[in-house]
Design a protein around this motif. Sequence first.
Motif, short mmCIF file in Angstrom:
data_model
loop_
_atom_site.label_atom_id
_atom_site.label_comp_id
_atom_site.label_asym_id
_atom_site.label_seq_id
_atom_site.Cartn_x
_atom_site.Cartn_y
_atom_site.Cartn_z
N UNK A 9 -19.27 14.02 -1.70
CA UNK A 9 -20.63 13.56 -1.43
C UNK A 9 -21.60 14.74 -1.43
N UNK A 10 -21.18 15.86 -0.87
CA UNK A 10 -22.03 17.05 -0.85
C UNK A 10 -22.29 17.58 -2.26
N UNK A 11 -21.26 17.57 -3.10
CA UNK A 11 -21.42 18.02 -4.48
C UNK A 11 -22.44 17.14 -5.20
N UNK A 12 -22.31 15.82 -5.02
CA UNK A 12 -23.27 14.91 -5.66
C UNK A 12 -24.68 15.11 -5.11
N UNK A 13 -24.79 15.31 -3.79
CA UNK A 13 -26.10 15.53 -3.17
C UNK A 13 -26.74 16.80 -3.71
N UNK A 14 -25.94 17.89 -3.77
CA UNK A 14 -26.49 19.16 -4.25
C UNK A 14 -26.86 19.11 -5.73
N UNK A 15 -26.14 18.30 -6.52
CA UNK A 15 -26.51 18.15 -7.94
C UNK A 15 -27.84 17.43 -8.08
N UNK A 16 -28.06 16.45 -7.24
CA UNK A 16 -29.30 15.68 -7.31
C UNK A 16 -30.48 16.44 -6.70
N UNK A 17 -30.23 17.16 -5.62
CA UNK A 17 -31.29 17.92 -4.92
C UNK A 17 -31.05 19.41 -5.11
N UNK A 18 -31.35 19.90 -6.28
CA UNK A 18 -31.09 21.30 -6.63
C UNK A 18 -31.96 22.24 -5.79
N UNK A 19 -33.17 21.83 -5.47
CA UNK A 19 -34.09 22.70 -4.74
C UNK A 19 -33.74 22.86 -3.27
N UNK A 20 -33.00 21.90 -2.69
CA UNK A 20 -32.69 21.99 -1.26
C UNK A 20 -31.21 21.68 -1.00
N UNK A 21 -30.30 22.55 -1.45
CA UNK A 21 -28.88 22.31 -1.16
C UNK A 21 -28.59 22.56 0.32
N UNK A 22 -27.64 21.81 0.86
CA UNK A 22 -27.28 21.94 2.26
C UNK A 22 -25.91 22.62 2.37
N UNK A 23 -25.75 23.48 3.38
CA UNK A 23 -24.42 24.07 3.62
C UNK A 23 -23.41 22.98 3.99
N UNK A 24 -22.15 23.24 3.73
CA UNK A 24 -21.11 22.23 3.94
C UNK A 24 -21.05 21.77 5.38
N UNK A 25 -21.12 22.68 6.32
CA UNK A 25 -21.02 22.32 7.74
C UNK A 25 -22.18 21.42 8.16
N UNK A 26 -23.39 21.78 7.79
CA UNK A 26 -24.57 20.98 8.14
C UNK A 26 -24.51 19.60 7.48
N UNK A 27 -24.08 19.56 6.24
CA UNK A 27 -23.97 18.29 5.53
C UNK A 27 -22.92 17.40 6.21
N UNK A 28 -21.80 17.98 6.64
CA UNK A 28 -20.77 17.21 7.33
C UNK A 28 -21.26 16.64 8.64
N UNK A 29 -22.07 17.39 9.36
CA UNK A 29 -22.63 16.89 10.63
C UNK A 29 -23.58 15.72 10.37
N UNK A 30 -24.39 15.84 9.33
CA UNK A 30 -25.33 14.76 9.00
C UNK A 30 -24.56 13.50 8.62
N UNK A 31 -23.54 13.64 7.80
CA UNK A 31 -22.74 12.47 7.39
C UNK A 31 -22.05 11.85 8.61
N UNK A 32 -21.49 12.68 9.47
CA UNK A 32 -20.82 12.17 10.67
C UNK A 32 -21.75 11.36 11.54
N UNK A 33 -22.96 11.86 11.75
CA UNK A 33 -23.93 11.12 12.57
C UNK A 33 -24.30 9.79 11.92
N UNK A 34 -24.49 9.80 10.61
CA UNK A 34 -24.85 8.57 9.91
C UNK A 34 -23.73 7.53 9.98
N UNK A 35 -22.49 7.99 10.00
CA UNK A 35 -21.37 7.06 10.07
C UNK A 35 -21.20 6.44 11.45
#
Length: 91
Positions: A9-35
């Motif tokens: 999911x992070x790879x797909x997100x970073x491909x779509x949002x090239x200007x604002x990639x998120x670090x893996x740890x921060x992205x994992x926290x965001x996904x966890x909260x959303x779930x």
Amino acid sequence: MLDIASVNARVLYNCKNINSPKPRRKFGIIIGKELIIPHMKRRLLQERLPREIPQIIKRILGDNTDEATQATSYNPNKRRRCYVCPSSNDT
């Protein structure tokens, strides 16, 4: 499996949002909260919870709890009977 799914999911997100990639740890926290948000909203509707839990859930969810709290008549500030002492001890 969740770890692999979050990496994909992070790879797909970073491909779509090239200007604002998120670090893996921060992205994992965001996904966890959303779930866990749907589970926390369901949990907030339960009437028999310790007082601290609804307060913590409301603090985590922020402003998103308005529709959840309006759907129930649960009042976390309402005083309840102590469950340790039996009612036969009332005088």
